[in-house]
Design a protein around this motif. Structure first.
Motif, PDB file in Angstrom:
ATOM      1  N   GLN A  43       0.972  -1.239   0.157  1.00  0.00           N
ATOM      2  CA  GLN A  43       0.108  -0.028  -0.146  1.00  0.00           C
ATOM      3  C   GLN A  43       0.771   1.520   0.119  1.00  0.00           C
ATOM      4  OE1 GLN A  43      -2.822  -0.321   3.210  1.00  0.00           O
ATOM      5  NE2 GLN A  43      -4.253   1.078   2.282  1.00  0.00           N
ATOM      6  N   VAL A  44       1.979   1.027   0.443  1.00  0.00           N
ATOM      7  CA  VAL A  44       3.033   2.099   0.266  1.00  0.00           C
ATOM      8  C   VAL A  44       3.774   2.286  -0.881  1.00  0.00           C
ATOM      9  CG1 VAL A  44       5.006   3.366   1.627  1.00  0.00           C
ATOM     10  CG2 VAL A  44       3.299   2.062   2.901  1.00  0.00           C
ATOM     11  N   PHE A  45       3.786   3.195  -1.646  1.00  0.00           N
ATOM     12  CA  PHE A  45       4.295   3.318  -3.118  1.00  0.00           C
ATOM     13  C   PHE A  45       5.847   4.297  -2.949  1.00  0.00           C
ATOM     14  CE2 PHE A  45       0.494   1.347  -3.976  1.00  0.00           C
ATOM     15  CZ  PHE A  45       0.776   0.975  -5.450  1.00  0.00           C
ATOM     16  N   LYS A  46       6.728   3.958  -3.716  1.00  0.00           N
ATOM     17  CA  LYS A  46       7.899   4.670  -3.777  1.00  0.00           C
ATOM     18  C   LYS A  46       7.669   5.653  -5.212  1.00  0.00           C
ATOM     19  CE  LYS A  46      10.722   0.785  -4.726  1.00  0.00           C
ATOM     20  NZ  LYS A  46      11.830   0.104  -4.482  1.00  0.00           N
ATOM     21  N   THR A  47       8.454   6.784  -5.314  1.00  0.00           N
ATOM     22  CA  THR A  47       8.562   7.560  -6.489  1.00  0.00           C
ATOM     23  C   THR A  47       9.908   7.571  -7.120  1.00  0.00           C
ATOM     24  OG1 THR A  47       7.114   9.191  -5.476  1.00  0.00           O
ATOM     25  CG2 THR A  47       8.225   9.865  -7.293  1.00  0.00           C
ATOM     26  N   LEU A  48      10.053   7.034  -8.364  1.00  0.00           N
ATOM     27  CA  LEU A  48      11.321   6.642  -8.828  1.00  0.00           C
ATOM     28  C   LEU A  48      11.396   7.538 -10.146  1.00  0.00           C
ATOM     29  CD1 LEU A  48      11.590   2.826  -8.427  1.00  0.00           C
ATOM     30  CD2 LEU A  48      12.683   4.476  -7.075  1.00  0.00           C
ATOM     31  N   VAL A  49      12.467   7.942 -10.340  1.00  0.00           N
ATOM     32  CA  VAL A  49      12.741   8.881 -11.674  1.00  0.00           C
ATOM     33  C   VAL A  49      13.589   8.095 -12.538  1.00  0.00           C
ATOM     34  CG1 VAL A  49      13.676  11.165 -12.586  1.00  0.00           C
ATOM     35  CG2 VAL A  49      12.394  10.996 -10.511  1.00  0.00           C
ATOM     36  N   VAL A  50      13.244   7.977 -13.672  1.00  0.00           N
ATOM     37  CA  VAL A  50      13.923   7.231 -14.747  1.00  0.00           C
ATOM     38  C   VAL A  50      14.305   7.998 -16.006  1.00  0.00           C
ATOM     39  CG1 VAL A  50      13.557   5.139 -16.208  1.00  0.00           C
ATOM     40  CG2 VAL A  50      12.470   5.225 -13.790  1.00  0.00           C
ATOM     41  N   GLN A  51      15.241   7.668 -16.584  1.00  0.00           N
ATOM     42  CA  GLN A  51      15.778   8.150 -17.798  1.00  0.00           C
ATOM     43  C   GLN A  51      15.447   7.132 -19.044  1.00  0.00           C
ATOM     44  OE1 GLN A  51      20.182   9.232 -18.119  1.00  0.00           O
ATOM     45  NE2 GLN A  51      19.399  11.187 -19.026  1.00  0.00           N
ATOM     46  N   LEU A  52      14.995   7.882 -19.831  1.00  0.00           N
ATOM     47  CA  LEU A  52      14.411   6.854 -21.169  1.00  0.00           C
ATOM     48  C   LEU A  52      15.543   7.302 -22.273  1.00  0.00           C
ATOM     49  CD1 LEU A  52      10.700   7.491 -21.272  1.00  0.00           C
ATOM     50  CD2 LEU A  52      11.892   5.572 -20.311  1.00  0.00           C
ATOM     51  N   ASP A  53      16.042   6.344 -23.131  1.00  0.00           N
ATOM     52  CA  ASP A  53      16.779   6.549 -24.185  1.00  0.00           C
ATOM     53  C   ASP A  53      18.120   7.351 -23.925  1.00  0.00           C
ATOM     54  OD1 ASP A  53      15.305   4.539 -25.575  1.00  0.00           O
ATOM     55  OD2 ASP A  53      13.971   6.085 -26.333  1.00  0.00           O
ATOM     56  N   GLY A  54      18.544   7.354 -22.781  1.00  0.00           N
ATOM     57  CA  GLY A  54      19.526   8.374 -22.252  1.00  0.00           C
ATOM     58  C   GLY A  54      19.166   9.787 -22.437  1.00  0.00           C
ATOM     59  N   LYS A  55      18.116  10.140 -22.343  1.00  0.00           N
ATOM     60  CA  LYS A  55      17.639  11.761 -22.281  1.00  0.00           C
ATOM     61  C   LYS A  55      16.420  11.824 -21.443  1.00  0.00           C
ATOM     62  CE  LYS A  55      16.456  11.019 -26.945  1.00  0.00           C
ATOM     63  NZ  LYS A  55      17.076  10.614 -28.123  1.00  0.00           N
ATOM     64  N   GLN A  56      15.329  11.619 -21.763  1.00  0.00           N
ATOM     65  CA  GLN A  56      13.999  12.186 -21.262  1.00  0.00           C
ATOM     66  C   GLN A  56      13.975  11.334 -19.785  1.00  0.00           C
ATOM     67  OE1 GLN A  56      10.516  10.963 -23.453  1.00  0.00           O
ATOM     68  NE2 GLN A  56       9.157  11.939 -21.956  1.00  0.00           N
ATOM     69  N   ALA A  76       5.814   1.196 -21.492  1.00  0.00           N
ATOM     70  CA  ALA A  76       4.747   2.027 -21.004  1.00  0.00           C
ATOM     71  C   ALA A  76       5.270   3.375 -21.641  1.00  0.00           C
ATOM     72  CB  ALA A  76       4.707   2.051 -19.782  1.00  0.00           C
ATOM     73  N   ALA A  77       6.324   3.884 -21.638  1.00  0.00           N
ATOM     74  CA  ALA A  77       6.813   5.269 -22.087  1.00  0.00           C
ATOM     75  C   ALA A  77       6.947   5.276 -23.554  1.00  0.00           C
ATOM     76  CB  ALA A  77       7.866   5.735 -21.139  1.00  0.00           C
ATOM     77  N   GLN A  78       6.884   4.178 -24.282  1.00  0.00           N
ATOM     78  CA  GLN A  78       7.281   4.004 -25.806  1.00  0.00           C
ATOM     79  C   GLN A  78       8.665   4.587 -25.898  1.00  0.00           C
ATOM     80  OE1 GLN A  78       3.905   6.468 -27.319  1.00  0.00           O
ATOM     81  NE2 GLN A  78       2.869   4.481 -27.416  1.00  0.00           N
ATOM     82  N   ALA A  79       9.571   3.874 -24.917  1.00  0.00           N
ATOM     83  CA  ALA A  79      11.047   4.157 -25.298  1.00  0.00           C
ATOM     84  C   ALA A  79      11.670   2.733 -25.708  1.00  0.00           C
ATOM     85  CB  ALA A  79      11.643   4.634 -24.266  1.00  0.00           C
ATOM     86  N   LYS A  80      12.876   2.849 -25.939  1.00  0.00           N
ATOM     87  CA  LYS A  80      13.684   1.512 -26.073  1.00  0.00           C
ATOM     88  C   LYS A  80      14.268   1.073 -24.959  1.00  0.00           C
ATOM     89  CE  LYS A  80      14.399   2.312 -31.164  1.00  0.00           C
ATOM     90  NZ  LYS A  80      15.251   3.112 -31.799  1.00  0.00           N
ATOM     91  N   LYS A  81      15.097   1.967 -24.255  1.00  0.00           N
ATOM     92  CA  LYS A  81      15.761   1.674 -23.020  1.00  0.00           C
ATOM     93  C   LYS A  81      15.309   2.484 -21.761  1.00  0.00           C
ATOM     94  CE  LYS A  81      20.055   0.400 -23.374  1.00  0.00           C
ATOM     95  NZ  LYS A  81      21.489   0.486 -23.521  1.00  0.00           N
ATOM     96  N   ALA A  82      15.642   2.046 -20.568  1.00  0.00           N
ATOM     97  CA  ALA A  82      15.087   2.941 -19.451  1.00  0.00           C
ATOM     98  C   ALA A  82      16.292   2.474 -18.543  1.00  0.00           C
ATOM     99  CB  ALA A  82      13.957   2.499 -19.023  1.00  0.00           C
ATOM    100  N   ALA A  83      16.735   3.512 -17.548  1.00  0.00           N
ATOM    101  CA  ALA A  83      17.775   3.234 -16.535  1.00  0.00           C
ATOM    102  C   ALA A  83      17.254   4.336 -15.502  1.00  0.00           C
ATOM    103  CB  ALA A  83      19.031   3.655 -17.221  1.00  0.00           C
ATOM    104  N   MET A  84      17.797   4.372 -14.245  1.00  0.00           N
ATOM    105  CA  MET A  84      17.635   4.930 -13.434  1.00  0.00           C
ATOM    106  C   MET A  84      18.088   6.234 -13.186  1.00  0.00           C
ATOM    107  SD  MET A  84      15.330   3.273 -11.255  1.00  0.00           S
ATOM    108  CE  MET A  84      15.416   4.515 -10.115  1.00  0.00           C
TER     109      MET A  84
END
Length: 155
Positions: A43-56, A76-84
């Motif tokens: 029930q407790v959610f964390k907020t993570l920020v992810v970088q898509l395709d090395g930029k967004q 989900a974000a229609q990107a090729k790659k995601a990283a923290m």
């Protein structure tokens, strides 16, 4: 008051503030919040920020006991790659310190995705914008104020 709390008040969204004493040196802020507030982990959610395709940058909101699946957030974000995203980018973009990153009222508006499991709960808990402060609200209200999309983000 934090920007997140001010935004919720301004939007007239019902929420409850929960405060607890944050233990410096704690390495899992979300798990600490769940434990100190006596809440179920899912029930407790964390907020993570992810970088898509090395930029967004985008925001992923997932249960604290789950791990973000990078392939699923990219899909989900229609990107090729995601990283923290790195910590400096997170702080600069959101205006919040790590461990207190709220998905609400971030400095820059980022596309936001909430794990589909949020629909299983009447109320969920997210960071209120500082360590030791969580906000309880309905998942639909979080989705509304963050303009988020629901998606499967964890395995």
């Amino acid at each position: 008051m934090t920007p997140a709390i001010n935004a919720l008040k301004k939007a007239k969204i019902e929420f409850v503030i929960h405060e607890y004493h944050h233990q410096p040196g704690c390495d899992s802020y979300g798990l600490e919040a769940a434990e100190k507030l006596g809440l179920q982990l899912e029930q407790v959610f964390k907020t993570l920020v992810v970088q898509l395709d090395g930029k967004q940058l985008v925001v992923a909101i997932i249960p604290v006991d789950s791990k973000l699946n990078m392939k699923l957030i990219a899909k989900a974000a229609q990107a090729k790659k995601a990283a923290m995203a790195n910590a400096d980018d997170v702080q600069r973009s959101t205006g919040y310190k790590l461990g207190g990153v709220s998905p609400i009222a971030q400095k820059k508006t980022l596309k936001t995705y909430i794990d589909i499991s949020a629909e299983n709960h009447l109320q969920i808990y997210v960071s209120g914008g500082q360590r030791g402060l969580d906000i309880e609200l309905a998942p639909e209200q979080l989705q509304l104020i963050t303009k988020a999309r629901l998606a499967a983000l964890t395995n």
